[in-house]
Design an enzyme around this catalytic site. Structure first.
Site, PDB file in Angstrom:
ATOM      1  N   CYS A 100     -28.519  81.293  10.625  1.00  0.00           N
ATOM      2  CA  CYS A 100     -29.313  82.006  11.633  1.00  0.00           C
ATOM      3  C   CYS A 100     -30.786  82.040  11.227  1.00  0.00           C
ATOM      4  CB  CYS A 100     -28.767  83.420  11.759  1.00  0.00           C
ATOM      5  SG  CYS A 100     -29.776  84.556  12.717  1.00  0.00           S
ATOM      6  N   CYS A 104     -34.404  84.572  17.792  1.00  0.00           N
ATOM      7  CA  CYS A 104     -33.976  84.532  19.199  1.00  0.00           C
ATOM      8  C   CYS A 104     -33.695  85.911  19.773  1.00  0.00           C
ATOM      9  CB  CYS A 104     -32.715  83.696  19.362  1.00  0.00           C
ATOM     10  SG  CYS A 104     -32.407  82.570  18.033  1.00  0.00           S
ATOM     11  N   THR A 191     -30.861  92.087  13.160  1.00  0.00           N
ATOM     12  CA  THR A 191     -31.088  90.740  12.632  1.00  0.00           C
ATOM     13  C   THR A 191     -32.569  90.491  12.388  1.00  0.00           C
ATOM     14  OG1 THR A 191     -29.136  89.911  13.772  1.00  0.00           O
ATOM     15  CG2 THR A 191     -30.801  88.280  13.170  1.00  0.00           C
ATOM     16  N   GLU A 258     -29.210  91.364   8.045  1.00  0.00           N
ATOM     17  CA  GLU A 258     -29.230  92.493   8.977  1.00  0.00           C
ATOM     18  C   GLU A 258     -29.532  93.804   8.250  1.00  0.00           C
ATOM     19  OE1 GLU A 258     -27.212  89.874   9.523  1.00  0.00           O
ATOM     20  OE2 GLU A 258     -27.888  89.410  11.553  1.00  0.00           O
ATOM     21  N   HIS A 293     -28.667  86.431  25.300  1.00  0.00           N
ATOM     22  CA  HIS A 293     -28.327  86.204  23.892  1.00  0.00           C
ATOM     23  C   HIS A 293     -27.020  85.432  23.750  1.00  0.00           C
ATOM     24  CE1 HIS A 293     -29.368  86.609  19.790  1.00  0.00           C
ATOM     25  NE2 HIS A 293     -28.321  87.330  19.450  1.00  0.00           N
ATOM     26  N   TYR A 297     -25.293  80.981  21.856  1.00  0.00           N
ATOM     27  CA  TYR A 297     -24.336  80.772  20.777  1.00  0.00           C
ATOM     28  C   TYR A 297     -23.735  79.372  20.708  1.00  0.00           C
ATOM     29  CZ  TYR A 297     -24.576  85.164  18.350  1.00  0.00           C
ATOM     30  OH  TYR A 297     -25.005  86.193  17.547  1.00  0.00           O
ATOM     31  N   CYS A 300     -26.964  77.654  18.718  1.00  0.00           N
ATOM     32  CA  CYS A 300     -27.133  77.883  17.272  1.00  0.00           C
ATOM     33  C   CYS A 300     -25.829  77.693  16.513  1.00  0.00           C
ATOM     34  CB  CYS A 300     -27.786  79.224  16.986  1.00  0.00           C
ATOM     35  SG  CYS A 300     -26.683  80.631  16.990  1.00  0.00           S
ATOM     36  N   GLU A 444     -20.119  87.481  11.916  1.00  0.00           N
ATOM     37  CA  GLU A 444     -21.287  87.376  12.797  1.00  0.00           C
ATOM     38  C   GLU A 444     -20.921  86.600  14.063  1.00  0.00           C
ATOM     39  OE1 GLU A 444     -24.929  86.721  14.710  1.00  0.00           O
ATOM     40  OE2 GLU A 444     -23.613  85.119  14.034  1.00  0.00           O
TER      41      GLU A 444
HETATM   42 FE1  SF4 Z   1     -29.320  83.933  14.856  1.00  0.00          FE
HETATM   43 FE2  SF4 Z   1     -28.077  82.395  16.623  1.00  0.00          FE
HETATM   44 FE3  SF4 Z   1     -28.614  84.961  17.190  1.00  0.00          FE
HETATM   45 FE4  SF4 Z   1     -30.583  83.109  17.023  1.00  0.00          FE
HETATM   46  S1  SF4 Z   1     -28.909  83.192  18.534  1.00  0.00           S
HETATM   47  S2  SF4 Z   1     -30.611  85.164  16.201  1.00  0.00           S
HETATM   48  S3  SF4 Z   1     -29.843  81.810  15.364  1.00  0.00           S
HETATM   49  S4  SF4 Z   1     -27.220  84.190  15.608  1.00  0.00           S
HETATM   50 FE    FE Z   2     -26.907  87.160  16.526  1.00  0.00          FE
END
Ligand code: SF4
Ligand code: FE
Length: 482
Positions: A100, A104, A191, A258, A293, A297, A300, A444
């Site tokens: 991560c 984002c 995060t 986190e 958000h 997923y 990422c 996560e």
């Molecule tokens: Fe992290 Fe993925 Fe969330 Fe971006 S979308 S903050 S890379 S977990």
């Molecule tokens: Fe996240």
């Protein structure tokens, strides 16, 4: 101000007066502390790539406010193409970090707040949107990293915010005057917060009239008076304090880093307040943020999975199992699952639509579906990685044993796979797999961007079962009931 590069980002963090605790100690300097530096490196890469000609098409764009070149992480989506580019950018960066990169969450919080303040102003005659645009311009101009701060501690989950024995279980307004508001409470699972400049606070749930004081959205500097960060532990985090190989991914770490962020009577001036007691709009803000958000997923985690697949295929080669048909089949399955995740993220972006503000929003059904898939497929991808990598990822001696003057020779000799691959390389790859498929990383994938049940609620809400029933009734020859 030009867009920051990685060093300018690190230097800007040094100027913050953060109040951070970790392992029972106050941390004066997060930038040079080994516990934090992998997370900072991952976030810094988002700044570095803005200056990389091979990445800038995805990582930079043009501000719709000022016409200037800005980081995409501070952008408001102006088209479905922007939404698709976001997903591609996330996969590309995750391919490089294997973890991560944190930026984002604030990106999504800004898009959600931008769209909802517009609609709130239209309905209520308030002036939050213009205020938010000014804040956004400040973020874009200074290329700041914003943490998205949604999740409250929630106390007794069966009770509404205003029914809690402790009223601070949800962030709420404790005072209002002509200058601004004072808020109290905490935000959990934050995060990237200890290496962000700002936090954009939003409510965590839909609210009713009794909960009006909990309807608050506002921006707070991460080092504002009254803000305290208590950094979370991760699987094997102490390895950062003594060695490199055992960390698996020493440069970028494991997921986001986190923290629990406590807000002890934090003053927020009106120009940074974007919702104050408009409880009817809390649910909309939560849903917008959550869908933006969840869109991410398949990008990422798809990018992270690419690395897991690569590590697993390499490990099979290092161990001499790469030609076995079951290994090829399992790798194929891992690829299929990864591309399925990615497809969902691309689909919810391509099916996006403009909101009344003009900013584009993803298809919420498909965004929730992709995140729900992540809560399953990543576990399956990691299970297959463990299957192929073999049990030694769980029993490997430490790098201190590998380099020990007496016993090192035995580690070297008995952890060897095929003759052409150095034992240390086989161990390094095993540690990378351990890092990427272990406890914190998996949890996560389950709970990041909301726990699975939160997606199921949204999926059913979007499902339009009545329409589906009427499709079936028509084909079955059942007459319409009304
Ligand atoms: Fe992290 Fe993925 Fe969330 Fe971006 S979308 S903050 S890379 S977990
Ligand atoms: Fe996240």
């Amino acid at each position: 101000m030009p867009m920051k590069d990685g060093n300018a980002y690190r230097e800007s963090l040094r100027t913050l007066k953060l109040n951070v605790y970790a392992f029972g100690e106050k941390i004066d300097n997060v930038v040079d502390h080994p516990l934090f530096s992998p997370h900072i490196n991952a976030a810094a890469l988002t700044y570095e790539l803005a200056h990389d000609p091979t990445a800038e098409d995805l990582v930079t764009t043009t501000s719709h406010l000022t016409g200037k070149k800005i980081s995409r992480f501070t952008h408001i989506h102006q088209s479905t193409s922007d939404l698709v580019k976001k997903v591609k950018m996330l996969r590309m960066i995750a391919n490089r970090t294997g973890t991560c990169f944190q930026r984002c969450v604030g990106f999504d919080a800004m898009n959600a707040t931008y769209t909802v303040t517009y609609e709130m102003d239209q309905a209520l005659g308030t002036h939050y949107h213009e205020r938010f645009r000014q804040y956004l311009e400040y973020i874009q101009e200074n290329d700041l990293m914003v943490a998205g701060s949604m999740t409250d501690p929630k106390g007794d989950r069966s009770l509404r915010p205003s029914q809690q024995a402790d009223p601070d279980m949800y962030v709420h307004i404790v005072k209002k005057n002509e200058k601004g508001i004072v808020i109290r409470g905490a935000k959990a699972h934050q995060t990237g917060i200890v290496n962000s400049h700002e936090m954009l606070i939003m409510p965590t749930t839909a609210l009713s009239a009794e909960d009006f004081a909990y309807a608050v959205a506002c921006a707070v500097p991460t080092d504002a008076p009254g803000v305290l960060h208590i950094f979370g532990r991760q699987t094997n985090d102490e390895r950062r304090l003594d060695g490199e190989i055992d960390q698996g991914n020493a440069l970028y770490g494991i997921v986001g880093g986190e923290a629990l962020t406590v807000l002890n009577d934090v003053f927020v001036p009106w120009e940074r307040v974007f919702m104050a007691e408009e409880f009817k709009f809390a649910g909309l803000l939560v849903e917008r943020f959550a869908s933006y958000h969840r869109q991410n997923y398949g990008g990422c985690k798809g990018g992270v999975s690419d690395v897991i697949i690569g590590a697993t295929a390499a490990m099979a080669e290092y161990s001499g199992t790469a030609k076995a048909s079951h290994v090829k089949d399992k790798l194929t399955e891992m690829v299929h699952l990864t591309e399925t995740l990615y497809s969902g993220s691309i689909a919810c972006s391509a099916e996006g639509a403009p909101t009344p503000s003009g900013a584009y929003f993803v298809d919420p059904m498909l965004a929730n579906t992709v995140k729900q898939n992540v809560t399953r497929y990543i576990y399956e991808i990691c299970r297959l990685a463990h299957d192929i990598a073999g049990g030694f990822i769980a029993t490997l001696p430490s790098e201190k044993d590998l380099h020990h003057p007496e016993i090192g020779q035995y580690v070297e000799k008995y952890f060897k796979g095929v003759a052409s691959v150095a034992t240390e390389d086989r161990i390094r790859m095993a540690r990378l797999i351990e890092n990427m498929t272990g406890g914190t990383a998996l949890a996560e994938s389950m709970h990041g961007a909301g726990s699975p049940q939160a997606q199921r609620v949204m999926i059913l809400r979007q499902a339009n079962l009545e329409r589906k029933k009427s499709l079936a009734e028509k084909l079955a020859g059942i007459k319409a009931k009304n």
